[in-house]
Design a protein around this motif. Structure first.
Motif, PDB file in Angstrom:
ATOM      1  N   ALA A 203      -5.158   4.814 -10.280  1.00 29.49           N
ATOM      2  CA  ALA A 203      -4.336   5.526 -11.279  1.00 29.49           C
ATOM      3  C   ALA A 203      -3.307   6.408 -10.587  1.00 29.49           C
ATOM      4  CB  ALA A 203      -5.229   6.364 -12.185  1.00 29.49           C
ATOM      5  N   LEU A 204      -3.696   7.081  -9.512  1.00 25.27           N
ATOM      6  CA  LEU A 204      -2.761   7.919  -8.759  1.00 25.27           C
ATOM      7  C   LEU A 204      -1.669   7.078  -8.116  1.00 25.27           C
ATOM      8  CD1 LEU A 204      -5.154  10.488  -7.026  1.00 25.27           C
ATOM      9  CD2 LEU A 204      -3.440  10.975  -8.769  1.00 25.27           C
ATOM     10  N   GLN A 205      -2.051   5.947  -7.559  1.00 23.21           N
ATOM     11  CA  GLN A 205      -1.062   5.090  -6.889  1.00 23.21           C
ATOM     12  C   GLN A 205      -0.047   4.551  -7.886  1.00 23.21           C
ATOM     13  OE1 GLN A 205      -0.343   1.587  -6.799  1.00 23.21           O
ATOM     14  NE2 GLN A 205       1.181   2.030  -5.199  1.00 23.21           N
ATOM     15  N   ARG A 206      -0.500   4.158  -9.047  1.00 21.56           N
ATOM     16  CA  ARG A 206       0.412   3.628 -10.060  1.00 21.56           C
ATOM     17  C   ARG A 206       1.309   4.712 -10.625  1.00 21.56           C
ATOM     18  NH1 ARG A 206      -3.833  -0.318 -13.395  1.00 21.56           N
ATOM     19  NH2 ARG A 206      -3.864  -2.019 -11.849  1.00 21.56           N
ATOM     20  N   LEU A 207       0.780   5.894 -10.742  1.00 20.42           N
ATOM     21  CA  LEU A 207       1.542   7.002 -11.309  1.00 20.42           C
ATOM     22  C   LEU A 207       2.645   7.471 -10.374  1.00 20.42           C
ATOM     23  CD1 LEU A 207       1.391   8.742 -13.928  1.00 20.42           C
ATOM     24  CD2 LEU A 207       0.041  10.389 -12.613  1.00 20.42           C
ATOM     25  N   GLY A 208       2.361   7.442  -9.071  1.00 19.30           N
ATOM     26  CA  GLY A 208       3.322   7.963  -8.110  1.00 19.30           C
ATOM     27  C   GLY A 208       3.972   6.949  -7.213  1.00 19.30           C
ATOM     28  N   ALA A 209       3.487   5.708  -7.251  1.00 16.20           N
ATOM     29  CA  ALA A 209       4.067   4.628  -6.444  1.00 16.20           C
ATOM     30  C   ALA A 209       4.010   4.924  -4.940  1.00 16.20           C
ATOM     31  CB  ALA A 209       5.499   4.325  -6.875  1.00 16.20           C
ATOM     32  N   GLN A 210       3.009   5.709  -4.510  1.00 20.06           N
ATOM     33  CA  GLN A 210       2.815   5.912  -3.077  1.00 20.06           C
ATOM     34  C   GLN A 210       2.224   4.642  -2.463  1.00 20.06           C
ATOM     35  OE1 GLN A 210       0.634   9.870  -3.677  1.00 20.06           O
ATOM     36  NE2 GLN A 210       1.196   9.986  -1.505  1.00 20.06           N
ATOM     37  N   ARG A 211       2.506   4.425  -1.197  1.00 19.29           N
ATOM     38  CA  ARG A 211       1.849   3.337  -0.490  1.00 19.29           C
ATOM     39  C   ARG A 211       0.389   3.721  -0.281  1.00 19.29           C
ATOM     40  NH1 ARG A 211       3.275   0.825   5.517  1.00 19.29           N
ATOM     41  NH2 ARG A 211       1.288  -0.288   5.758  1.00 19.29           N
ATOM     42  N   TYR A 212      -0.524   2.805  -0.575  1.00 22.21           N
ATOM     43  CA  TYR A 212      -1.947   3.089  -0.476  1.00 22.21           C
ATOM     44  C   TYR A 212      -2.556   2.392   0.734  1.00 22.21           C
ATOM     45  CZ  TYR A 212      -6.924   3.285  -1.568  1.00 22.21           C
ATOM     46  OH  TYR A 212      -8.278   3.489  -1.501  1.00 22.21           O
ATOM     47  N   ASP A 213      -3.336   3.141   1.507  1.00 19.50           N
ATOM     48  CA  ASP A 213      -4.091   2.587   2.628  1.00 19.50           C
ATOM     49  C   ASP A 213      -5.565   2.872   2.375  1.00 19.50           C
ATOM     50  OD1 ASP A 213      -1.921   1.592   3.903  1.00 19.50           O
ATOM     51  OD2 ASP A 213      -1.866   3.049   5.534  1.00 19.50           O
ATOM     52  N   ASP A 214      -6.394   1.835   2.402  1.00 17.44           N
ATOM     53  CA  ASP A 214      -7.804   1.977   2.059  1.00 17.44           C
ATOM     54  C   ASP A 214      -8.635   2.460   3.249  1.00 17.44           C
ATOM     55  OD1 ASP A 214      -9.916   1.935   0.280  1.00 17.44           O
ATOM     56  OD2 ASP A 214     -10.488  -0.124   0.801  1.00 17.44           O
ATOM     57  N   VAL A 215      -8.238   3.570   3.821  1.00 20.97           N
ATOM     58  CA  VAL A 215      -8.988   4.256   4.872  1.00 20.97           C
ATOM     59  C   VAL A 215      -8.930   5.747   4.548  1.00 20.97           C
ATOM     60  CG1 VAL A 215      -8.509   2.530   6.650  1.00 20.97           C
ATOM     61  CG2 VAL A 215      -6.953   4.454   6.360  1.00 20.97           C
ATOM     62  N   TYR A 216      -9.818   6.506   5.150  1.00 17.89           N
ATOM     63  CA  TYR A 216      -9.822   7.944   4.891  1.00 17.89           C
ATOM     64  C   TYR A 216      -8.705   8.633   5.668  1.00 17.89           C
ATOM     65  CZ  TYR A 216     -14.414   7.341   2.727  1.00 17.89           C
ATOM     66  OH  TYR A 216     -15.442   6.949   1.908  1.00 17.89           O
ATOM     67  N   ALA A 217      -8.046   9.578   5.019  1.00 17.32           N
ATOM     68  CA  ALA A 217      -6.962  10.318   5.665  1.00 17.32           C
ATOM     69  C   ALA A 217      -7.465  11.064   6.894  1.00 17.32           C
ATOM     70  CB  ALA A 217      -6.342  11.302   4.670  1.00 17.32           C
ATOM     71  N   SER A 218      -8.697  11.550   6.841  1.00 16.72           N
ATOM     72  CA  SER A 218      -9.254  12.274   7.979  1.00 16.72           C
ATOM     73  C   SER A 218      -9.377  11.374   9.200  1.00 16.72           C
ATOM     74  CB  SER A 218     -10.625  12.856   7.621  1.00 16.72           C
ATOM     75  OG  SER A 218     -11.512  11.836   7.197  1.00 16.72           O
ATOM     76  N   SER A 219      -9.672  10.084   8.990  1.00 16.14           N
ATOM     77  CA  SER A 219      -9.766   9.137  10.113  1.00 16.14           C
ATOM     78  C   SER A 219      -8.401   8.910  10.732  1.00 16.14           C
ATOM     79  CB  SER A 219     -10.349   7.807   9.627  1.00 16.14           C
ATOM     80  OG  SER A 219     -11.654   7.985   9.116  1.00 16.14           O
ATOM     81  N   VAL A 220      -7.374   8.845   9.889  1.00 15.80           N
ATOM     82  CA  VAL A 220      -6.006   8.678  10.391  1.00 15.80           C
ATOM     83  C   VAL A 220      -5.607   9.898  11.215  1.00 15.80           C
ATOM     84  CG1 VAL A 220      -3.588   8.411   9.730  1.00 15.80           C
ATOM     85  CG2 VAL A 220      -5.372   7.209   8.447  1.00 15.80           C
ATOM     86  N   LYS A 221      -5.950  11.079  10.730  1.00 10.48           N
ATOM     87  CA  LYS A 221      -5.626  12.302  11.465  1.00 10.48           C
ATOM     88  C   LYS A 221      -6.318  12.337  12.817  1.00 10.48           C
ATOM     89  CE  LYS A 221      -4.486  15.486   7.705  1.00 10.48           C
ATOM     90  NZ  LYS A 221      -4.839  16.766   7.050  1.00 10.48           N
ATOM     91  N   ASP A 222      -7.564  11.877  12.859  1.00  7.72           N
ATOM     92  CA  ASP A 222      -8.324  11.889  14.115  1.00  7.72           C
ATOM     93  C   ASP A 222      -7.695  10.995  15.176  1.00  7.72           C
ATOM     94  OD1 ASP A 222     -10.136  13.646  13.050  1.00  7.72           O
ATOM     95  OD2 ASP A 222     -11.616  12.118  12.515  1.00  7.72           O
ATOM     96  N   ARG A 223      -6.998   9.951  14.723  1.00  5.75           N
ATOM     97  CA  ARG A 223      -6.383   9.010  15.677  1.00  5.75           C
ATOM     98  C   ARG A 223      -4.984   9.434  16.106  1.00  5.75           C
ATOM     99  NH1 ARG A 223      -8.426   5.046  11.912  1.00  5.75           N
ATOM    100  NH2 ARG A 223      -6.300   4.682  11.168  1.00  5.75           N
TER     101      ARG A 223
END
Length: 229
Positions: A203-223
């Motif tokens: 619902a959030l992705q459709r409402l805002g049209a952000q690109r969605y990545d099915d991983v946790y943001a915290s994991s991306v930050k750690d890398r």
């Protein structure tokens, strides 16, 4: 009374005059009764603009670090967070997560609005990331609707690491409430919790049209490489 003064007399009018924030879908917020506002999280400023633009009082669950700083800066941060309705939570997991859940349930049990960032942390790059299931458990236990909210351009106004915001017009879009009453009594089923959380993120992705990545943001930050000092 103190919250009212800060929102309607001190902070609110000043912020609105400088940044001229806009809002779409305000009517999707119920005039009474508890609900969870599930927002994407682009900037520290998200927790400032959204409560100021709503007619009802709402509280965000904010990391406890904002309330434990020392010196003048620490006192000022704690004062501001408390004045704008933020509630401190410990994100270390385990018993701390259970305490956070109980804090949120107390707010909802009082018939109030509770703001949650399902991603658990700010997006490091503007994308929308996988949601944490705590929001689903809270919604099912409290038996309340979840209202998707998309913040826009707050990361331009105040990106991660910036202390003084740029004067940029920011906005927010509020979607229609999501009803999960069909899952009543299933708040301990981890598959149901994941399904509910994923529905919220869609619902959030459709409402805002952000690109969605099915991983946790915290994991991306750690890398991500550490910033150069």
């Amino acid at each position: 009374m103190f919250y009212w003064l800060m929102k309607y007399v001190v902070i609110g009018p000043l912020v609105k005059a400088i940044f001229r924030p806009w809002i779409v879908g305000r009517d999707n917020i119920p005039t009474s009764g508890a609900a969870i506002l599930a927002s994407n999280h682009l900037s520290f400023a998200d927790s400032i603009f959204l409560p100021l633009m709503l007619d009802r009082r709402m509280s965000f669950l904010a990391k406890s670090d904002y309330f434990t700083g020392r010196g003048i800066k620490g006192w000022a941060t704690k004062f501001f967070m408390s004045a704008t309705g933020q509630l401190p939570i410990d994100r270390s997991g385990g018993k701390a997560s259970e305490a956070s859940l109980n804090t949120g349930l107390q707010v909802l049990g009082g018939g109030d609005l509770l703001g949650i960032y399902p991603e658990g942390t700010r997006s490091p790059d503007g994308r929308l990331y996988r949601g944490r299931t705590g929001i689903a458990r809270m919604a099912l236990e409290a038996k309340v609707p979840v209202i998707p909210v998309v913040m826009i351009d707050t990361d331009t106004a105040m990106p991660i690491g910036r202390r003084v915001p740029r004067v940029v017009r920011v906005g927010m879009v509020i979607g229609e409430p999501l009803d999960f009453s069909r899952y009543a009594g299933m708040e301990n089923d981890r598959y149901i919790l994941r399904s509910v959380t994923d529905e919220i993120m869609v619902a959030l992705q459709r409402l805002g049209a952000q690109r969605y990545d099915d991983v946790y943001a915290s994991s991306v930050k750690d890398r991500m490489p550490a910033p150069v000092r």
